[in-house]
Design a protein around this motif. Structure first.
Motif, PDB file in Angstrom:
ATOM      1  N   SER A  41       0.397   9.630   6.812  1.00 37.69           N
ATOM      2  CA  SER A  41       0.899   8.461   7.562  1.00 37.69           C
ATOM      3  C   SER A  41      -0.042   8.088   8.705  1.00 37.69           C
ATOM      4  CB  SER A  41       2.294   8.737   8.131  1.00 37.69           C
ATOM      5  OG  SER A  41       3.237   8.828   7.097  1.00 37.69           O
ATOM      6  N   GLN A  69      -4.331  10.724 -13.950  1.00 39.55           N
ATOM      7  CA  GLN A  69      -4.350   9.329 -14.393  1.00 39.55           C
ATOM      8  C   GLN A  69      -5.749   8.743 -14.489  1.00 39.55           C
ATOM      9  OE1 GLN A  69      -2.214   6.810 -11.762  1.00 39.55           O
ATOM     10  NE2 GLN A  69      -3.552   7.212 -10.033  1.00 39.55           N
ATOM     11  N   ASP A  83      -1.607  11.990 -10.315  1.00 35.39           N
ATOM     12  CA  ASP A  83      -2.630  11.699  -9.295  1.00 35.39           C
ATOM     13  C   ASP A  83      -3.960  11.631 -10.047  1.00 35.39           C
ATOM     14  OD1 ASP A  83      -4.387  11.860  -6.830  1.00 35.39           O
ATOM     15  OD2 ASP A  83      -2.503  12.384  -5.862  1.00 35.39           O
ATOM     16  N   HIS A 128      -2.609   5.376   7.885  1.00 37.17           N
ATOM     17  CA  HIS A 128      -2.299   3.934   7.920  1.00 37.17           C
ATOM     18  C   HIS A 128      -2.891   3.317   9.191  1.00 37.17           C
ATOM     19  CE1 HIS A 128       0.200   4.437   4.452  1.00 37.17           C
ATOM     20  NE2 HIS A 128       1.093   5.168   5.071  1.00 37.17           N
ATOM     21  N   ALA A 148      12.247   9.433   6.068  1.00 34.05           N
ATOM     22  CA  ALA A 148      13.145  10.575   5.874  1.00 34.05           C
ATOM     23  C   ALA A 148      13.992  10.781   7.130  1.00 34.05           C
ATOM     24  CB  ALA A 148      12.331  11.826   5.607  1.00 34.05           C
ATOM     25  N   ARG A 196      -5.761  18.534  -5.993  1.00 30.77           N
ATOM     26  CA  ARG A 196      -4.337  18.395  -5.662  1.00 30.77           C
ATOM     27  C   ARG A 196      -3.466  18.633  -6.892  1.00 30.77           C
ATOM     28  NH1 ARG A 196      -4.008  13.821  -0.893  1.00 30.77           N
ATOM     29  NH2 ARG A 196      -5.334  14.992   0.516  1.00 30.77           N
ATOM     30  N   ARG A 238     -10.483  12.170   1.539  1.00 30.12           N
ATOM     31  CA  ARG A 238      -9.886  13.050   0.529  1.00 30.12           C
ATOM     32  C   ARG A 238     -10.954  13.924  -0.106  1.00 30.12           C
ATOM     33  NH1 ARG A 238      -6.846   8.753   0.595  1.00 30.12           N
ATOM     34  NH2 ARG A 238      -4.898   9.210   1.635  1.00 30.12           N
TER      35      ARG A 238
HETATM   36  P1  NAD Z   1      -2.018  11.225   1.098  1.00 30.63           P
HETATM   37  O1  NAD Z   1      -2.615   9.922   1.369  1.00 30.63           O
HETATM   38  O2  NAD Z   1      -2.758  12.471   1.445  1.00 30.63           O
HETATM   39  O3  NAD Z   1      -1.564  11.350  -0.415  1.00 30.63           O
HETATM   40  C1  NAD Z   1      -1.471  10.277  -1.281  1.00 30.63           C
HETATM   41  C2  NAD Z   1      -1.903  10.726  -2.683  1.00 30.63           C
HETATM   42  O4  NAD Z   1      -1.691   9.644  -3.585  1.00 30.63           O
HETATM   43  C3  NAD Z   1      -3.372  11.110  -2.766  1.00 30.63           C
HETATM   44  O5  NAD Z   1      -3.498  12.401  -3.340  1.00 30.63           O
HETATM   45  C4  NAD Z   1      -3.975  10.020  -3.667  1.00 30.63           C
HETATM   46  O6  NAD Z   1      -5.017  10.512  -4.484  1.00 30.63           O
HETATM   47  C5  NAD Z   1      -2.778   9.616  -4.492  1.00 30.63           C
HETATM   48  N1  NAD Z   1      -2.846   8.264  -5.058  1.00 30.63           N
HETATM   49  C6  NAD Z   1      -3.436   7.159  -4.574  1.00 30.63           C
HETATM   50  N2  NAD Z   1      -3.234   6.107  -5.391  1.00 30.63           N
HETATM   51  C7  NAD Z   1      -2.483   6.561  -6.416  1.00 30.63           C
HETATM   52  C8  NAD Z   1      -1.941   5.959  -7.574  1.00 30.63           C
HETATM   53  N3  NAD Z   1      -2.101   4.663  -7.822  1.00 30.63           N
HETATM   54  N4  NAD Z   1      -1.229   6.754  -8.419  1.00 30.63           N
HETATM   55  C9  NAD Z   1      -1.051   8.074  -8.186  1.00 30.63           C
HETATM   56  N5  NAD Z   1      -1.539   8.706  -7.081  1.00 30.63           N
HETATM   57  C10 NAD Z   1      -2.244   7.949  -6.214  1.00 30.63           C
HETATM   58  O7  NAD Z   1      -0.697  11.165   1.951  1.00 30.63           O
HETATM   59  P2  NAD Z   1       0.657  12.000   2.087  1.00 30.63           P
HETATM   60  O8  NAD Z   1       0.625  12.713   3.398  1.00 30.63           O
HETATM   61  O9  NAD Z   1       0.964  12.773   0.878  1.00 30.63           O
HETATM   62  O10 NAD Z   1       1.655  10.781   2.228  1.00 30.63           O
HETATM   63  C11 NAD Z   1       1.933   9.961   1.112  1.00 30.63           C
HETATM   64  C12 NAD Z   1       2.739   8.754   1.545  1.00 30.63           C
HETATM   65  O11 NAD Z   1       3.976   9.185   2.127  1.00 30.63           O
HETATM   66  C13 NAD Z   1       2.049   7.903   2.618  1.00 30.63           C
HETATM   67  O12 NAD Z   1       2.323   6.541   2.374  1.00 30.63           O
HETATM   68  C14 NAD Z   1       2.750   8.333   3.881  1.00 30.63           C
HETATM   69  O13 NAD Z   1       2.708   7.346   4.882  1.00 30.63           O
HETATM   70  C15 NAD Z   1       4.143   8.515   3.360  1.00 30.63           C
HETATM   71  N6  NAD Z   1       5.041   9.279   4.233  1.00 30.63           N
HETATM   72  C16 NAD Z   1       6.314   8.831   4.311  1.00 30.63           C
HETATM   73  C17 NAD Z   1       7.228   9.477   5.104  1.00 30.63           C
HETATM   74  C18 NAD Z   1       8.654   9.022   5.150  1.00 30.63           C
HETATM   75  O14 NAD Z   1       9.411   9.491   5.994  1.00 30.63           O
HETATM   76  N7  NAD Z   1       9.091   8.158   4.252  1.00 30.63           N
HETATM   77  C19 NAD Z   1       6.820  10.587   5.847  1.00 30.63           C
HETATM   78  C20 NAD Z   1       5.509  11.048   5.714  1.00 30.63           C
HETATM   79  C21 NAD Z   1       4.623  10.375   4.911  1.00 30.63           C
END
Ligand code: NAD
Ligand code: ZN
Length: 366
Positions: free
Chosen positions: A29, A215, A196, A32, A312, A201, A355
């Motif tokens: 997050s 993918q 992914d 972003h 969450a 990962r 990454r």
């Molecule tokens: P991250 O960016 O490390 O992980 C994202 C993963 O998605 C990466 O491994 C990337 O390779 C993969 N990815 C990218 N495009 C893809 C696609 N089209 N298909 C499949 N995989 C793909 O981040 P993270 O820490 O795991 O967070 C993931 C998301 O969750 C972020 O958007 C983050 O902001 C969000 N998040 C939400 C909350 C909440 O409370 N809702 C809390 C924390 C994080």
């Protein structure tokens, strides 16, 4: 991202608690803001996944004591508004009026400083401190995952209503997706598929029992259908959001939502915790400005799917998840790839953002 001397955090209100931070994570997050998908004011101290020791409490703090080891849910919540009373602490109406939902060190989620620092001010400390058991220091890399990443992964499975025996597909194998896969296993899923394109990962996912779907090598929707006898997964989790790097720089990031609609069984459910940023100043086109996506509502309707989304509500889950760690039944620290000091933060952001191979989760120990 830079490391600088800033004024010390301090008690500002009678209900505040002051924490000396010992562990603080870098989160997907944070990227972003780092990548400019969402605006943030210059000089903001980031860091919303924090753990440490209480060193001072305000005069109105009753329960939390100096010396307590605490983990801080990333949501800052009052505990008494309409949403908090119902357990929706991710949408507190008091701490960030007009937007709903507060957080440490995060753009648009209130004026609160983050914990990628030595000291952290915790508002409504009695409500917002999760006290930890005596093994807190020894297991801090496990307990710090209770601030966000594990409850968030768990939330995805809750929104998707994962039940024992379900097959579950998780889109995204970042820390959140890995924790969703881990949570689905804990809830008794019979099969967990993790999508992914990052081999490191996916391998970590495989090590906790998920079936990796790369993918970049296969059509992920076809693969999930193939693994579920053509029916589709019973439940699905979106753990990518608007967007984590698209390495090709081509494909629109929002394809994850439609892929889920295509690969979840008719009448199944989808939990969306990937963040769709409401304003994306640098987005590729008009459509991205509001976090809007081209969503296949027709297929979603035809399949009678259900969906839940949002931040969450960490407090809803973190006591129970803490007790699984304490009992030795869960070890979310399997995510941790790097333990660094604050001085190494700038480089860590850079490498996590790219990454780089093996950079799954960074814990900073100030
Ligand atoms: P991250 O960016 O490390 O992980 C994202 C993963 O998605 C990466 O491994 C990337 O390779 C993969 N990815 C990218 N495009 C893809 C696609 N089209 N298909 C499949 N995989 C793909 O981040 P993270 O820490 O795991 O967070 C993931 C998301 O969750 C972020 O958007 C983050 O902001 C969000 N998040 C939400 C909350 C909440 O409370 N809702 C809390 C924390 C994080
Ligand atoms: Zn986070």
């Amino acid at each position: 991202m830079a490391v600088k001397d800033v004024p010390d955090a301090r008690i500002e209100k009678a209900t505040d608690v002051l924490v000396r931070v010992t562990s603080t994570n870098i989160c997907g997050s944070d990227l972003h803001m780092y990548e400019g998908r969402t605006d943030v004011e210059e000089g903001k101290v980031l860091g919303h996944e924090n753990l440490g020791e209480v060193i001072e409490v305000g005069p109105a703090v009753d329960r939390v004591k100096v010396g307590d080891q605490v983990c801080l849910p990333f949501n800052i919540a009052c505990g008494f508004c309409k949403n908090c009373e119902r357990g929706f602490t991710g949408f507190c109406l008091t701490v960030n009026p007009g937007f709903a939902g507060g957080a440490y060190g995060y753009a648009s989620m209130g004026p609160y400083s983050g914990g990628q620092a030595e000291l952290l001010r915790v508002p409504y400390g009695d409500f917002n401190c999760l006290r930890l058991p005596p093994d807190a220091i020894e297991k801090q890399n496990d307990y710090v995952m209770l601030a966000d990443i594990w409850p968030t992964g768990y939330h995805a499975t809750e929104l998707a209503q994962v039940e024992p025996g379900d097959s579950v597909v998780v889109w995204g194998a970042g820390p959140v997706g890995l924790m969703a896969a881990y949570s689905a296993q804990l809830r008794g899923a019979s099969k967990v598929m993790l999508v992914d394109h990052q081999p490191d990962r996916l391998a970590l996912g495989e090590s906790i029992g998920a079936i990796p779907v790369d993918q970049s090598a296969v059509d992920a929707v076809e693969a999930v259908l193939g693994l579920t006898g053509g029916e589709g997964a019973d439940k699905g989790c979106e753990c990518v959001g608007w967007q984590a790097h698209d390495p090709a720089g081509q494909e629109r990031p929002n394809t994850t939502m439609n892929s889920l609609v295509q690969s979840v069984r008719a009448t199944g459910a989808i939990g969306v915790v990937g963040v769709f940023v409401p304003q994306d100043p640098g987005g590729p086109d008009e459509l991205s400005k509001d976090g809007r996506i081209a969503f296949d509502m027709g297929l979603f309707f035809q399949k009678g799917l259900r969906m839940g989304s949002g931040q969450a509500n960490v407090k809803r889950y973190n006591r129970q998840l803490r007790d699984l760690i304490a009992a030795g039944k869960a070890k979310p620290s399997f995510l941790v790839s790097h333990e660094l000091t604050l001085d190494q933060a700038a480089e860590a952001y850079e490498r996590f953002d790219r990454r780089e191979d093996g950079w799954t989760k960074v814990v900073l120990h100030p």
